[in-house]
Design a protein around this motif. Structure first.
Motif, PDB file in Angstrom:
ATOM      1  N   PHE A 287       8.577  -4.808 -11.701  1.00  8.50           N
ATOM      2  CA  PHE A 287       8.842  -6.209 -12.043  1.00  8.50           C
ATOM      3  C   PHE A 287       9.997  -6.186 -13.041  1.00  8.50           C
ATOM      4  N   ILE A 288      11.188  -6.551 -12.578  1.00  5.64           N
ATOM      5  CA  ILE A 288      12.412  -6.432 -13.364  1.00  5.64           C
ATOM      6  C   ILE A 288      13.067  -7.810 -13.463  1.00  5.64           C
ATOM      7  N   ASP A 289      13.273  -8.256 -14.692  1.00  4.64           N
ATOM      8  CA  ASP A 289      13.950  -9.540 -14.924  1.00  4.64           C
ATOM      9  C   ASP A 289      13.319 -10.677 -14.119  1.00  4.64           C
ATOM     10  N   GLY A 290      11.999 -10.712 -14.124  1.00  5.49           N
ATOM     11  CA  GLY A 290      11.287 -11.838 -13.547  1.00  5.49           C
ATOM     12  C   GLY A 290      10.968 -11.758 -12.077  1.00  5.49           C
ATOM     13  N   LYS A 291      11.276 -10.631 -11.402  1.00  8.90           N
ATOM     14  CA  LYS A 291      10.941 -10.526  -9.981  1.00  8.90           C
ATOM     15  C   LYS A 291      10.755  -9.056  -9.599  1.00  8.90           C
ATOM     16  N   ARG A 292      10.066  -8.855  -8.480  1.00  7.29           N
ATOM     17  CA  ARG A 292       9.860  -7.499  -7.988  1.00  7.29           C
ATOM     18  C   ARG A 292      11.189  -6.936  -7.476  1.00  7.29           C
ATOM     19  N   SER A 293      11.438  -5.691  -7.866  1.00  6.40           N
ATOM     20  CA  SER A 293      12.689  -5.044  -7.475  1.00  6.40           C
ATOM     21  C   SER A 293      12.410  -3.918  -6.494  1.00  6.40           C
ATOM     22  N   PHE A 294      13.186  -3.877  -5.436  1.00  5.97           N
ATOM     23  CA  PHE A 294      13.078  -2.821  -4.428  1.00  5.97           C
ATOM     24  C   PHE A 294      14.342  -1.957  -4.440  1.00  5.97           C
ATOM     25  N   ASN A 295      14.909  -1.841  -5.618  1.00  3.72           N
ATOM     26  CA  ASN A 295      16.168  -1.126  -5.796  1.00  3.72           C
ATOM     27  C   ASN A 295      15.900   0.358  -6.011  1.00  3.72           C
ATOM     28  N   VAL A 296      15.868   1.109  -4.929  1.00  2.41           N
ATOM     29  CA  VAL A 296      15.829   2.567  -4.972  1.00  2.41           C
ATOM     30  C   VAL A 296      17.001   3.047  -4.143  1.00  2.41           C
ATOM     31  N   GLY A 297      17.982   3.648  -4.790  1.00  8.51           N
ATOM     32  CA  GLY A 297      19.236   3.962  -4.124  1.00  8.51           C
ATOM     33  C   GLY A 297      19.124   5.067  -3.097  1.00  8.51           C
ATOM     34  N   GLU A 298      20.115   5.136  -2.219  1.00 10.57           N
ATOM     35  CA  GLU A 298      20.212   6.208  -1.245  1.00 10.57           C
ATOM     36  C   GLU A 298      21.663   6.660  -1.160  1.00 10.57           C
ATOM     37  N   GLY A 299      21.900   7.754  -0.438  1.00 14.54           N
ATOM     38  CA  GLY A 299      23.257   8.291  -0.358  1.00 14.54           C
ATOM     39  C   GLY A 299      23.723   8.746  -1.721  1.00 14.54           C
ATOM     40  N   ASP A 300      24.922   8.328  -2.115  1.00 15.51           N
ATOM     41  CA  ASP A 300      25.440   8.710  -3.426  1.00 15.51           C
ATOM     42  C   ASP A 300      24.626   8.113  -4.561  1.00 15.51           C
ATOM     43  N   ARG A 301      23.838   7.073  -4.271  1.00 11.63           N
ATOM     44  CA  ARG A 301      23.022   6.425  -5.299  1.00 11.63           C
ATOM     45  C   ARG A 301      21.574   6.898  -5.256  1.00 11.63           C
ATOM     46  N   GLU A 302      21.275   7.918  -4.447  1.00 13.62           N
ATOM     47  CA  GLU A 302      19.913   8.446  -4.413  1.00 13.62           C
ATOM     48  C   GLU A 302      19.529   8.958  -5.801  1.00 13.62           C
ATOM     49  N   GLY A 303      18.361   8.571  -6.242  1.00  9.74           N
ATOM     50  CA  GLY A 303      17.906   8.978  -7.568  1.00  9.74           C
ATOM     51  C   GLY A 303      18.167   7.947  -8.638  1.00  9.74           C
ATOM     52  N   PHE A 304      18.785   6.830  -8.264  1.00 13.58           N
ATOM     53  CA  PHE A 304      19.063   5.757  -9.228  1.00 13.58           C
ATOM     54  C   PHE A 304      18.361   4.478  -8.770  1.00 13.58           C
ATOM     55  N   GLY A 305      18.176   3.552  -9.712  1.00 14.08           N
ATOM     56  CA  GLY A 305      17.600   2.263  -9.365  1.00 14.08           C
ATOM     57  C   GLY A 305      16.513   1.851 -10.334  1.00 14.08           C
ATOM     58  N   ASP A 306      15.468   1.176  -9.807  1.00 14.25           N
ATOM     59  CA  ASP A 306      14.382   0.634 -10.616  1.00 14.25           C
ATOM     60  C   ASP A 306      13.080   1.347 -10.255  1.00 14.25           C
ATOM     61  N   ASN A 307      12.355   1.787 -11.281  1.00 10.83           N
ATOM     62  CA  ASN A 307      11.107   2.505 -11.072  1.00 10.83           C
ATOM     63  C   ASN A 307      10.006   1.572 -10.556  1.00 10.83           C
ATOM     64  N   PHE A 308       8.971   2.177  -9.986  1.00 13.75           N
ATOM     65  CA  PHE A 308       7.868   1.385  -9.447  1.00 13.75           C
ATOM     66  C   PHE A 308       6.917   0.963 -10.577  1.00 13.75           C
ATOM     67  N   CYS A 309       5.908   0.203 -10.226  1.00 14.74           N
ATOM     68  CA  CYS A 309       4.925  -0.262 -11.210  1.00 14.74           C
ATOM     69  C   CYS A 309       3.903   0.848 -11.434  1.00 14.74           C
ATOM     70  N   THR A 310       4.044   1.576 -12.523  1.00 11.85           N
ATOM     71  CA  THR A 310       3.222   2.767 -12.754  1.00 11.85           C
ATOM     72  C   THR A 310       1.799   2.445 -13.181  1.00 11.85           C
ATOM     73  N   THR A 311       1.483   1.171 -13.414  1.00 13.06           N
ATOM     74  CA  THR A 311       0.095   0.810 -13.734  1.00 13.06           C
ATOM     75  C   THR A 311      -0.639   0.227 -12.538  1.00 13.06           C
ATOM     76  N   ASN A 312       0.010   0.176 -11.386  1.00 10.69           N
ATOM     77  CA  ASN A 312      -0.687  -0.272 -10.184  1.00 10.69           C
ATOM     78  C   ASN A 312      -1.436   0.921  -9.593  1.00 10.69           C
ATOM     79  N   PRO A 313      -2.764   0.912  -9.633  1.00 16.38           N
ATOM     80  CA  PRO A 313      -3.516   2.114  -9.230  1.00 16.38           C
ATOM     81  C   PRO A 313      -3.298   2.496  -7.775  1.00 16.38           C
ATOM     82  N   ASP A 314      -3.128   1.508  -6.885  1.00 16.29           N
ATOM     83  CA  ASP A 314      -2.907   1.834  -5.472  1.00 16.29           C
ATOM     84  C   ASP A 314      -1.549   2.493  -5.264  1.00 16.29           C
ATOM     85  N   ALA A 315      -0.547   2.013  -5.973  1.00 13.65           N
ATOM     86  CA  ALA A 315       0.780   2.624  -5.864  1.00 13.65           C
ATOM     87  C   ALA A 315       0.756   4.050  -6.398  1.00 13.65           C
TER      88      ALA A 315
END
Length: 726
Positions: A287-315
């Motif tokens: 949850f980034i800046d008021g909304k869910r973010s699906f920003n996980v980079g690929e290609g040259d941007r692999e490894g960058f972006g927004d982390n997942f919700c680490t307190t969601n037990p199912d995730a």
């Protein structure tokens, strides 16, 4: 041929080859062995026999043919007329040397009982005309390291890669004599890390093993059995974990779009459009800046972006499940360690549950704790055959130590963090109180992880240094003085695990000394480093030792501000980088006292200016050219030429950056005629860098290292001035 001490006499190297046909066969049997079965007797036999073969081969290199005779230890006890017997492992009780070993054990029982893991003993016994050297240890790596310690005692050195990097002693130094050694590693993990190379080079693997490296995290692992034979444990993972195992754009198994028209036309669900993870479970992601973010980079941007919700037990459960599956029988099935990292500079979830869970370090630790439980369950069920150590990062957003107690059952024995001081300078040691602009800010985060009395984290800490940080791009940046000061400090602070980014795969040039010095100091940080440096110059450069030392020391001084010049350093929470400011066409290029253009600030933070750096590189050039002019030994010439290849690359790089700074100054002041003339000079260096692909290779992943110009990290500035002034 052998010298007179050996003529007419056998030299035996004895080891237990177990069920294998011979010592040599056992030494080459790594592909037949399950190295991930920690109780494998064949693993012990293979490494011990490999140690025996290494000893025999080095004797052959120094003395010529015939090589020493490799024999099973029981056979060695029956052979007579020997000048020298080298036992890799204690001799059998039936041999007279076996009784000598038992006498040693009785006399020094306390030392043996307290000998740490990977430690070794070398003792000697004389029987009639034969000298026996006995190498003993409690584990297979101790035997291997004891073999290398014996060879070092005889004068062998492995400064660089392959035969060109090896120093062979004169035959006289191999004469049988009494040798007594007992030693062990002070740093438990002595690692290599590189995102640019794999393990395909046998020369590299040999160098790592001989210099007691026991941990490798590389771009690809192709020869896991060869690494394990040499005692090198394998680390997988990194910033790509979320991309691989919890990617919002990946297909979510067993879920389909209810609105897909194919479902209403009677077509089987297998033909319908599957949902992505983001569509199936948007609540799993940050949850980034008021909304869910699906920003996980690929290609040259692999490894960058927004982390997942680490307190969601199912995730968390899904991530841990998929990681466990992969570590069991997937791409990472050979991992001994897992770099369990979130995204590089990633944003952390801002939902109320995550905010309430603690700071980023606390959340990272809770995630590690959950993964540890999943892996332990897999081990207990028999599905996973080994216990994997989990390493998590103290890096950027997780630099502050956890802000609350850890779980009571947190497993400190197999889960520990790596402190990454990427924001530091190399002008000062990390602990230097004079560095108020950069390093002292880092110390405010280092101590709460390591030595503060009221800290929450109480376990061991890994150190991840940056002696060839990515943007250095294999430029020769000697760090003899910094390592001499930092590594003992790290050890005194309780650090017992260490690696640096990024080892290169060949043509090390002056990086040879960085690599050699580092692993010598990780074995024993209190050893006489000055004597080690003297020996390096003397044995590696021969008649040109004095000029080579002058070259290295002048180059070290010239590049003391390398972090600001070629990478970045932090000050007061902000990133400062000369190449970054050039890319951005910033108004001010030198905001820090650390480095000015043509003067030194009156401050303890101040170091060499850019113009001083350029001037000292001219001194380096004269010293290196003089050494090449005077050298006569072809081996020394080859080493100097490798230094010259890498130094010429650095000359082009620094002159290129220096020229861009001058163009920037002229352009900002409206002096276009001078800017245009300065550009004409810079263009020569830029073209030389662009054509230089050797100094930056190999790098299999990043286009930034396709050539030296891209590796400058400020090609954009050059192209901007090219459009304006060409």
């Amino acid at each position: 041929m052998y010298n007179s001490e050996y003529k007419g006499k056998q030299v035996l190297v004895a080891a237990d080859h177990g069920s294998f046909a011979s010592v040599a066969a056992a030494a080459q049997a790594e592909q037949q062995i399950d190295w991930w079965d920690r109780d494998s007797a064949d693993a012990d036999i293979c490494t011990a026999c490999y140690a025996a073969v290494e000893i025999a081969e080095h004797f052959r290199l120094a003395l010529g043919d015939p090589p020493p005779l490799l024999v099973n230890r029981d056979e060695a006890a029956r052979i007579r007329d020997c000048r020298l017997v080298i036992w890799v492992g204690p001799p059998p009780a039936t041999a007279s040397a076996g009784a000598a070993w038992q006498n040693w054990l009785m006399a020094r029982e306390a030392e043996w009982e307290t000998l740490p893991e990977e430690g070794y003993v070398i003792t000697s016994y004389v029987e009639e005309a034969a000298v026996h050297w006995i190498i003993a240890a409690k584990d297979r790596l101790g035997l291997l390291y004891g073999a290398y310690a014996l060879l070092e005692e005889l004068g062998f050195r492995w400064f660089g890669l392959g035969a060109a990097g090896m120093h062979l002693p004169p035959p006289k130094q191999l004469e049988p004599r009494m040798i007594e050694l007992l030693d062990y590693p002070r740093f438990h993990t002595r690692g290599v890390y590189s995102e640019h190379i794999n393990d395909s080079s046998t020369e590299l693997l040999d160098w790592l093993g001989r210099n007691r490296v026991n941990f490798a995290s590389l771009d690809h692992i192709r020869n896991p059995h060869a690494l394990q034979k040499r005692g090198i444990r394998i680390c997988m993972g990194g910033h790509n974990i979320l991309y691989r195992f919890l990617n919002p754009h990946a297909e979510y198994p067993g879920s389909y779009d209810d609105n897909d028209s194919s479902l209403t036309m009677g077509i089987a669900p297998a033909q319908a459009r599957p949902l992505t993870y983001a569509e199936a479970h948007p609540e799993w992601f940050g949850f980034i800046d008021g909304k869910r973010s699906f920003n996980v980079g690929e290609g040259d941007r692999e490894g960058f972006g927004d982390n997942f919700c680490t307190t969601n037990p199912d995730a968390v459960r899904e991530l841990c499940r998929r990681l466990t599956d992969d570590l069991t029988d997937g791409e990472w099935k050979h991992a001994d360690y897992l770099n369990f990292w979130m995204l590089d500079n990633g944003n952390w979830c801002q939902c109320s549950h995550c905010r309430d869970a603690g700071n980023c370090s606390t959340r990272m630790i809770l995630l590690v704790h959950a993964l540890r439980k999943h892996l332990d369950t897999a081990v207990e069920s028999g599905r996973l055959k080994r216990r994997i150590n989990i390493i998590f990062p103290i890096y950027h957003e997780t630099l502050p130590a956890p802000d609350r107690p850890l779980p009571e059952d947190f497993d400190y024995s197999s889960c520990y963090p790596t402190y990454f001081p990427i924001e530091r300078c190399f002008l000062h040691p990390l602990s230097d109180p004079r560095c108020t602009e950069s390093n002292q800010e880092l110390m405010e985060t280092f101590l709460p992880w390591t030595t503060d009395g009221d800290r929450y984290y109480r376990g061991e800490v890994f150190m991840g240094e940056y002696y060839n940080v990515g943007s250095f791009a294999a430029c020769p940046v000697p760090l003899m003085t910094i390592m001499k000061q930092d590594i003992p400090f790290y050890y005194e602070s309780g650090i017992r695990h260490f690696h640096y980014m990024h080892l290169t795969g060949g043509q090390w040039g002056t990086l040879t000394l960085t690599n050699y010095q580092l692993y010598r100091m990780l074995w024993n940080p209190s050893a006489d480093t000055e004597r080690m440096l003297e020996e390096y110059y003397e044995l590696y450069y021969g008649s040109e030792a004095e000029r080579a030392r002058g070259f290295y020391e002048t180059l070290e001084e010239a590049m003391r501000n390398s972090k600001y010049l070629k990478h970045y350093q932090y000050s007061r929470g902000s990133r400062h980088s000369l190449t970054g400011y050039l890319r951005e066409d910033a108004a001010e290029l030198f905001p820090l006292q650390h480095m000015q253009y043509d003067a030194r600030a009156d401050s303890s933070n101040a170091g060499i200016s850019l113009t001083e750096c350029v001037q000292l590189l001219s001194v380096c050039r004269r010293l290196l050219d003089s050494a090449l002019d005077h050298a006569r030994d072809e081996v020394v010439v080859a080493r100097l030429l490798e230094d010259e290849l890498r130094f010429a690359y650095l000359e082009d790089m620094v002159h290129y950056i220096y020229g861009l700074v001058r163009i920037h100054s002229f352009a900002k002041s409206g002096a276009d005629s001078r800017a245009r003339r300065a550009f004409q000079r810079v263009r020569r260096f830029a073209e030389s860098l662009e054509h230089n692909t050797i100094a930056v290779s190999p790098s299999t992943r990043f286009r930034l290292y396709d050539n030296g110009l891209k590796a400058s990290w400020c090609e954009q500035a050059y192209l901007r001035y090219k459009a304006r002034y060409e």
